[in-house]
Design a protein around this motif. Structure first.
Motif, short mmCIF file in Angstrom:
data_model
loop_
_atom_site.label_atom_id
_atom_site.label_comp_id
_atom_site.label_asym_id
_atom_site.label_seq_id
_atom_site.Cartn_x
_atom_site.Cartn_y
_atom_site.Cartn_z
N MET A 9 -52.27 55.64 148.00
CA MET A 9 -50.83 55.88 148.03
C MET A 9 -50.41 56.25 146.61
N ASP A 10 -50.34 57.54 146.33
CA ASP A 10 -50.11 58.04 144.97
C ASP A 10 -48.62 58.22 144.73
N ALA A 11 -47.98 57.15 144.25
CA ALA A 11 -46.53 57.18 144.04
C ALA A 11 -46.18 58.14 142.91
N GLN A 12 -45.28 59.07 143.19
CA GLN A 12 -44.84 60.06 142.20
C GLN A 12 -43.33 60.24 142.33
N GLY A 13 -42.61 59.97 141.26
CA GLY A 13 -41.16 60.09 141.29
C GLY A 13 -40.66 61.40 140.71
N ARG A 14 -39.42 61.72 141.01
CA ARG A 14 -38.79 62.93 140.48
C ARG A 14 -37.73 62.59 139.44
N THR A 15 -36.96 61.54 139.67
CA THR A 15 -35.95 61.10 138.71
C THR A 15 -36.57 60.05 137.78
N PRO A 16 -35.92 59.73 136.65
CA PRO A 16 -36.46 58.68 135.78
C PRO A 16 -36.66 57.35 136.49
N PHE A 17 -35.70 56.96 137.35
CA PHE A 17 -35.87 55.69 138.06
C PHE A 17 -37.04 55.76 139.04
N GLU A 18 -37.13 56.84 139.79
CA GLU A 18 -38.25 56.98 140.73
C GLU A 18 -39.59 56.97 140.00
N ARG A 19 -39.65 57.61 138.83
CA ARG A 19 -40.90 57.60 138.06
C ARG A 19 -41.21 56.20 137.56
N GLY A 74 -45.74 44.29 130.18
CA GLY A 74 -46.51 44.96 131.23
C GLY A 74 -45.94 46.32 131.57
N GLY A 75 -44.59 46.40 131.62
CA GLY A 75 -43.95 47.68 131.93
C GLY A 75 -44.27 48.74 130.90
N LEU A 76 -44.27 48.36 129.61
CA LEU A 76 -44.61 49.32 128.57
C LEU A 76 -46.07 49.74 128.67
N GLY A 112 -47.10 57.35 128.21
CA GLY A 112 -47.04 58.77 128.49
C GLY A 112 -45.77 59.23 129.16
N GLU A 113 -44.97 58.28 129.67
CA GLU A 113 -43.71 58.62 130.31
C GLU A 113 -42.62 58.77 129.25
N GLU A 114 -41.53 59.44 129.61
CA GLU A 114 -40.41 59.60 128.69
C GLU A 114 -39.74 58.25 128.46
N PRO A 115 -39.04 58.09 127.31
CA PRO A 115 -38.45 56.79 126.97
C PRO A 115 -37.54 56.20 128.05
N ARG A 116 -36.72 57.05 128.69
CA ARG A 116 -35.80 56.51 129.70
C ARG A 116 -36.55 55.90 130.86
N THR A 117 -37.62 56.57 131.29
CA THR A 117 -38.44 56.03 132.37
C THR A 117 -39.08 54.71 131.96
N LEU A 138 -36.90 51.74 132.17
CA LEU A 138 -36.55 51.31 133.53
C LEU A 138 -37.67 50.60 134.26
N VAL A 139 -38.89 50.67 133.75
CA VAL A 139 -40.02 50.05 134.46
C VAL A 139 -39.84 48.53 134.61
N PRO A 140 -39.43 47.79 133.57
CA PRO A 140 -39.22 46.35 133.78
C PRO A 140 -38.20 46.06 134.88
N LEU A 141 -37.14 46.86 134.98
CA LEU A 141 -36.17 46.68 136.05
C LEU A 141 -36.82 46.91 137.41
N ALA A 142 -37.65 47.94 137.51
CA ALA A 142 -38.34 48.20 138.77
C ALA A 142 -39.27 47.05 139.13
N LEU A 143 -40.02 46.57 138.15
CA LEU A 143 -40.94 45.45 138.40
C LEU A 143 -40.18 44.21 138.87
N ALA A 144 -39.10 43.87 138.16
CA ALA A 144 -38.34 42.68 138.53
C ALA A 144 -37.74 42.82 139.93
N THR A 145 -37.23 44.01 140.25
CA THR A 145 -36.65 44.24 141.58
C THR A 145 -37.70 44.05 142.66
N MET A 146 -38.89 44.60 142.45
CA MET A 146 -39.96 44.46 143.43
C MET A 146 -40.40 43.00 143.58
#
Length: 348
Positions: A142-152, A304-306, A311-316, A319-327
């Motif tokens: 399941m190769d997750a690929q986002g389009r927006t910064p949050f999805e990425r 862990g999010g960092l 390789g991702e842009e700074p905005r993405t 947002l990774v810690p927020l995504a991790l915490a939400t999950m």
């Protein structure tokens, strides 16, 4: 069982020699669809673009959607005779899958979701592996690929062990038997013989089906060459809802089949420990040491999010810690609050 030509070699690496169309089994791609307006056209077009040397049809089981999904599905069916639409009045995923299985005309079933886009050669490689291994189900990554910064950001979390644990269909790994795989490729007779998808399971129906297939003596086979692009949820609210229901229904599966492991207990344990420690720290100055627990969790998801978003842009990356915490929190809370009435005893 259909026989593949003898000149198909090294299928585990995705290499195939020339072959005759009539030697390959016909394929029905089954797709449960609900509210997929932004993704449906791309998902179906990727299926229709597959270079498979045999007949292929697409069966769209459409639920009562709140967007233009039904209109788009009708347009796709009108534009290509390989696409058919069947109704799924309940809108529930297991009902959609069973309706599509019942309507399918062909020997092999390939499950694809409305959020998913098949990689090049997916169907051909999957059918070859199904025949080569003798497995009852074949699936891949399941190769997750986002389009927006949050999805990425969500995609980074979903591809990492800190986000979803060690399941190979999320994080990759070598080919071989597995507890479950993403989506799946089956023989139609296999699904009919085992009773199809269990309609009780609004979520986690894939895991539950694969568990029954393994109990019946079958092998579920993971093949990393099979990659499916998955589009993550576009907002924190949508992600939270998704993972809340994942946690809720994973507990239902555990109760139904008496299966559990530490990976599934980690999020609810984190929720309980963090809430308890935070409460203790607020109630008494003597319990200030309890703040170590929530502080350690925050430090863990930030660090862990960092690490998983290099390789991702700074905005993405931000947002990774927020995504991790939400999950984590949504899954854990869903597991802890899963209603008892959803958990019915296993049928003997």
């Amino acid at each position: 069982m259909a026989d593949l030509p003898s000149d198909v070699v090294d299928v585990s690496r995705g290499r195939h020699e020339a072959d005759s169309v009539t030697d390959w089994p016909s394929v029905s791609v089954i797709m449960p669809i609900l509210n997929e307006e932004p993704y449906l056209q791309d998902a179906v077009r990727r299926v229709l673009a597959q270079e498979y040397p045999g007949p292929v049809e697409v069966v769209l089981a459409i639920g009562p959607s709140k967007d233009r999904t039904e209109e788009i599905a009708a347009q796709l069916a009108a534009a290509d005779e390989r696409v058919r639409v069947v109704a799924n009045p309940s809108g529930r995923t297991p009902d959609a899958l069973n309706a599509a299985v019942a309507a399918a005309r062909h020997d092999v079933l390939v499950r694809v979701d409305g959020h998913a886009e098949l990689s090049e050669g997916y169907i051909r490689t999957a059918v070859a592996e199904l025949e080569r291994t003798g497995a009852v189900n074949v699936g891949g990554v399941m190769d997750a690929q986002g389009r927006t910064p949050f999805e990425r950001a969500v995609a980074c979390a979903m591809r990492s062990r800190i986000g979803v644990g060690s399941a190979r269909f999320h994080t990759g790994g070598g080919a071989g038997p597995a507890d479950t795989v993403y989506l799946g490729v089956f023989r139609r007779r296999t699904l009919l013989d085992i009773g199809g998808y269990d309609g009780h399971f609004t979520r986690a129906q894939d895991w539950e089906l694969n568990h029954r297939l393994r109990l019946d003596g079958g092998v579920v086979w993971f093949t990393p060459e099979l990659r499916v692009t998955y589009r993550p949820r576009p907002s924190t609210a949508a992600l939270a809802k998704q993972y809340f229901h994942y946690g809720r229904w994973r507990r239902v599966v555990a109760a139904h089949h008496s299966t559990i492991n530490p990976r599934y207990l980690a999020p609810p344990a984190m929720v309980v420990a963090t809430v308890a420690a935070t409460a203790a720290g607020l109630v008494s100055r003597r319990s200030r040491a309890a703040w170590v627990v929530p502080a350690a969790y925050v430090a863990g998801i930030v660090g862990g999010g960092l690490a998983v978003s290099k390789g991702e842009e700074p905005r993405t990356r931000a947002l990774v810690p927020l995504a991790l915490a939400t999950m984590h929190w949504s899954w854990g809370w869903g597991f802890l609050t899963s209603p008892r009435e959803l958990r019915r005893p296993a049928e003997g």
